[in-house]
Design a protein around this motif. Structure first.
Motif, PDB file in Angstrom:
ATOM      1  N   GLY A 194      33.139  34.085  29.197  1.00 59.78           N
ATOM      2  CA  GLY A 194      32.193  33.979  30.290  1.00 59.78           C
ATOM      3  C   GLY A 194      32.113  32.595  30.897  1.00 59.78           C
ATOM      4  O   GLY A 194      31.619  32.433  32.016  1.00 59.78           O
ATOM      5  N   GLU A 195      32.581  31.580  30.168  1.00 54.73           N
ATOM      6  CA  GLU A 195      32.562  30.222  30.709  1.00 54.73           C
ATOM      7  C   GLU A 195      33.461  30.139  31.950  1.00 54.73           C
ATOM      8  O   GLU A 195      34.528  30.737  31.995  1.00 54.73           O
ATOM      9  N   TYR A 196      33.023  29.405  32.919  1.00 55.04           N
ATOM     10  CA  TYR A 196      33.738  29.258  34.185  1.00 55.04           C
ATOM     11  C   TYR A 196      33.985  30.611  34.867  1.00 55.04           C
ATOM     12  O   TYR A 196      34.918  30.780  35.647  1.00 55.04           O
ATOM     13  N   GLY A 197      33.126  31.594  34.526  1.00 53.81           N
ATOM     14  CA  GLY A 197      33.239  32.907  35.145  1.00 53.81           C
ATOM     15  C   GLY A 197      34.441  33.700  34.685  1.00 53.81           C
ATOM     16  O   GLY A 197      34.847  34.662  35.345  1.00 53.81           O
ATOM     17  N   MET A 198      35.019  33.339  33.538  1.00 53.62           N
ATOM     18  CA  MET A 198      36.230  34.015  33.048  1.00 53.62           C
ATOM     19  C   MET A 198      36.019  34.500  31.628  1.00 53.62           C
ATOM     20  O   MET A 198      35.209  33.957  30.878  1.00 53.62           O
ATOM     21  N   LYS A 199      36.794  35.495  31.237  1.00 55.69           N
ATOM     22  CA  LYS A 199      36.596  36.103  29.933  1.00 55.69           C
ATOM     23  C   LYS A 199      37.921  36.621  29.376  1.00 55.69           C
ATOM     24  O   LYS A 199      38.792  37.075  30.104  1.00 55.69           O
ATOM     25  N   VAL A 249      45.374  22.075  36.357  1.00 58.08           N
ATOM     26  CA  VAL A 249      44.448  21.597  37.389  1.00 58.08           C
ATOM     27  C   VAL A 249      43.905  20.202  37.044  1.00 58.08           C
ATOM     28  O   VAL A 249      42.889  20.078  36.349  1.00 58.08           O
ATOM     29  N   PRO A 250      44.539  19.134  37.531  1.00 60.30           N
ATOM     30  CA  PRO A 250      43.950  17.801  37.376  1.00 60.30           C
ATOM     31  C   PRO A 250      42.683  17.702  38.226  1.00 60.30           C
ATOM     32  O   PRO A 250      42.708  18.018  39.417  1.00 60.30           O
ATOM     33  N   LEU A 251      41.580  17.289  37.620  1.00 58.23           N
ATOM     34  CA  LEU A 251      40.305  17.223  38.337  1.00 58.23           C
ATOM     35  C   LEU A 251      40.163  15.861  39.013  1.00 58.23           C
ATOM     36  O   LEU A 251      39.703  14.892  38.419  1.00 58.23           O
ATOM     37  N   ALA A 301      39.246  27.387  42.870  1.00 55.27           N
ATOM     38  CA  ALA A 301      40.346  28.268  43.286  1.00 55.27           C
ATOM     39  C   ALA A 301      41.604  27.980  42.472  1.00 55.27           C
ATOM     40  O   ALA A 301      42.319  28.904  42.053  1.00 55.27           O
ATOM     41  N   ALA A 302      41.862  26.704  42.219  1.00 52.83           N
ATOM     42  CA  ALA A 302      43.046  26.334  41.448  1.00 52.83           C
ATOM     43  C   ALA A 302      42.928  26.809  40.003  1.00 52.83           C
ATOM     44  O   ALA A 302      43.913  27.255  39.392  1.00 52.83           O
ATOM     45  N   LEU A 303      41.714  26.736  39.444  1.00 51.13           N
ATOM     46  CA  LEU A 303      41.499  27.182  38.062  1.00 51.13           C
ATOM     47  C   LEU A 303      41.678  28.697  37.961  1.00 51.13           C
ATOM     48  O   LEU A 303      42.260  29.193  36.984  1.00 51.13           O
ATOM     49  N   LEU A 334      40.566  35.195  27.692  1.00 54.22           N
ATOM     50  CA  LEU A 334      41.839  34.492  27.821  1.00 54.22           C
ATOM     51  C   LEU A 334      41.662  33.069  27.321  1.00 54.22           C
ATOM     52  O   LEU A 334      40.547  32.540  27.279  1.00 54.22           O
ATOM     53  N   PHE A 335      42.766  32.463  26.906  1.00 50.01           N
ATOM     54  CA  PHE A 335      42.765  31.049  26.553  1.00 50.01           C
ATOM     55  C   PHE A 335      43.080  30.241  27.804  1.00 50.01           C
ATOM     56  O   PHE A 335      44.021  30.553  28.543  1.00 50.01           O
ATOM     57  N   LEU A 336      42.284  29.208  28.043  1.00 49.94           N
ATOM     58  CA  LEU A 336      42.479  28.359  29.214  1.00 49.94           C
ATOM     59  C   LEU A 336      41.985  26.958  28.884  1.00 49.94           C
ATOM     60  O   LEU A 336      41.019  26.792  28.119  1.00 49.94           O
ATOM     61  N   GLY A 337      42.620  25.961  29.456  1.00 50.43           N
ATOM     62  CA  GLY A 337      42.229  24.589  29.198  1.00 50.43           C
ATOM     63  C   GLY A 337      40.902  24.246  29.854  1.00 50.43           C
ATOM     64  O   GLY A 337      40.757  24.333  31.080  1.00 50.43           O
ATOM     65  N   VAL A 338      39.939  23.863  29.037  1.00 53.83           N
ATOM     66  CA  VAL A 338      38.598  23.501  29.493  1.00 53.83           C
ATOM     67  C   VAL A 338      38.088  22.335  28.638  1.00 53.83           C
ATOM     68  O   VAL A 338      38.626  22.075  27.565  1.00 53.83           O
TER      69      VAL A 338
END
Length: 307
Positions: free
Chosen positions: A257-262, A181-183, A291-293, A264-268
């Motif tokens: 919990g960051e970005y409403g997720m828990k 997801v390019p911001l 939505a893309a994230l 999993l590894f994700l680029g942030v």
């Protein structure tokens, strides 16, 4: 400078990363590990022989085992098979999961206080495998993905509008794959919103090219995948940690919990310093970016269930 940094995997990515670490003198010693007899030893010796010419004193050595790496502060893990044309990152899952699991267990055995920078693909899932196998906390297992993806995005933008890459500020989040997801809302040129400098159609094409940047290189190379930019990304992360720079870089981190997720590894956006991952920065996203994230997270969770 720290005492020792180890690079696991003496292929193109690993060997290039070792050379970059040595040239930046981030450690007194760089150990290059690979299972192929003679390969890490030969490449390590070749790199050390370049030291008088390039002007660095970091000693580079090669090994087929982990004992020589004991006490390393950082491990850059590049081990695994590379993508070939027609392969997705997820096609590498089973083979590379077994390799990374064994690597992480050995790291924990000889260097229990180390920080792991994961480069092997599929990146987000390999971070998960390494964290489980090592037993390390999330602060000490970080994935190199967003730095590379952002580098590609920035280079394409700079080329399109004919400005220095240094003046492009951007960030790419999400999984390291086609759903990254390019911001756009945070993309600027010396503070000028990118949307004021390039029309939506061209910008959409650049975003799409960034998402497929790795596959584009694989298609050209035919027998391998990218290594100059990936090694640069991993070493930039290592430098931020070694020098305690507190840099804000997009990295794969274990979300709780960051970005409403828990779980999993994700680029942030991550603050990197002496302790590894020191903070996850939560930024406001547009509805489209949210939505893309989420879509990107779903693409990471599916293969995670298989390991």
């Amino acid at each position: 400078m720290i005492d020792k940094i180890t690079v696991v995997g003496a292929g193109n990515v690993g060997a290039t990363a070792a050379q970059r670490v040595a040239e930046k003198e981030l450690a007194r010693e760089v150990v290059l590990i690979d299972i192929a007899e003679g390969i890490p030893q030969g490449k390590g010796l070749d790199q050390w022989e370049s030291a008088p010419i390039e002007g660095f004193d970091t000693r580079v050595t090669g090994s087929n085992g982990y004992e020589e790496s004991a006490g390393s502060g950082i491990y850059i893990v590049t081990a695994g098979i590379a993508r070939k044309p027609g392969m997705s990152r997820d096609d590498l899952l089973t083979t590379n999961a077994g390799i990374v699991r064994q690597v992480a267990e050995n790291i924990a055995r000889v260097s229990p206080n180390a920080i792991i920078i994961m480069v092997s693909n599929p990146l987000d899932v390999m971070c998960y495998v390494a964290m489980k196998a090592s037993g390390f906390p999330r602060e000490r297992v970080i994935g190199m993905a967003g730095v590379l993806d952002t580098g590609r995005y920035r280079s394409f933008l700079a080329e399109a509008i004919d400005v220095s890459v240094e003046d492009i500020q951007a960030m790419v989040l999400g999984g390291h794959g086609d759903t990254m997801v390019p911001l756009i809302s945070y993309t600027t040129v010396s503070g000028i919103p990118i949307t004021q400098l390039i029309d939506k159609e061209r910008l959409d094409a650049i975003v799409d090219r960034a998402r497929n940047g790795g596959a584009e290189i694989v298609k050209y190379l035919k027998t391998g995948s990218a290594y100059y930019a990936p090694s640069s990304g991993a070493v930039q992360m290592a430098e931020a940690i070694v020098k305690d720079k507190k840099r804000i870089l997009p990295c794969a981190a274990w979300l709780q919990g960051e970005y409403g997720m828990k779980d999993l590894f994700l680029g942030v956006p991550c603050k990197l310093g002496r302790n590894g991952l020191e903070q996850i920065i939560e930024v406001e996203l547009t509805d489209e970016e949210k939505a893309a994230l989420r879509k990107s997270a779903d693409a990471v969770l599916e293969p995670m269930a298989l390991v």
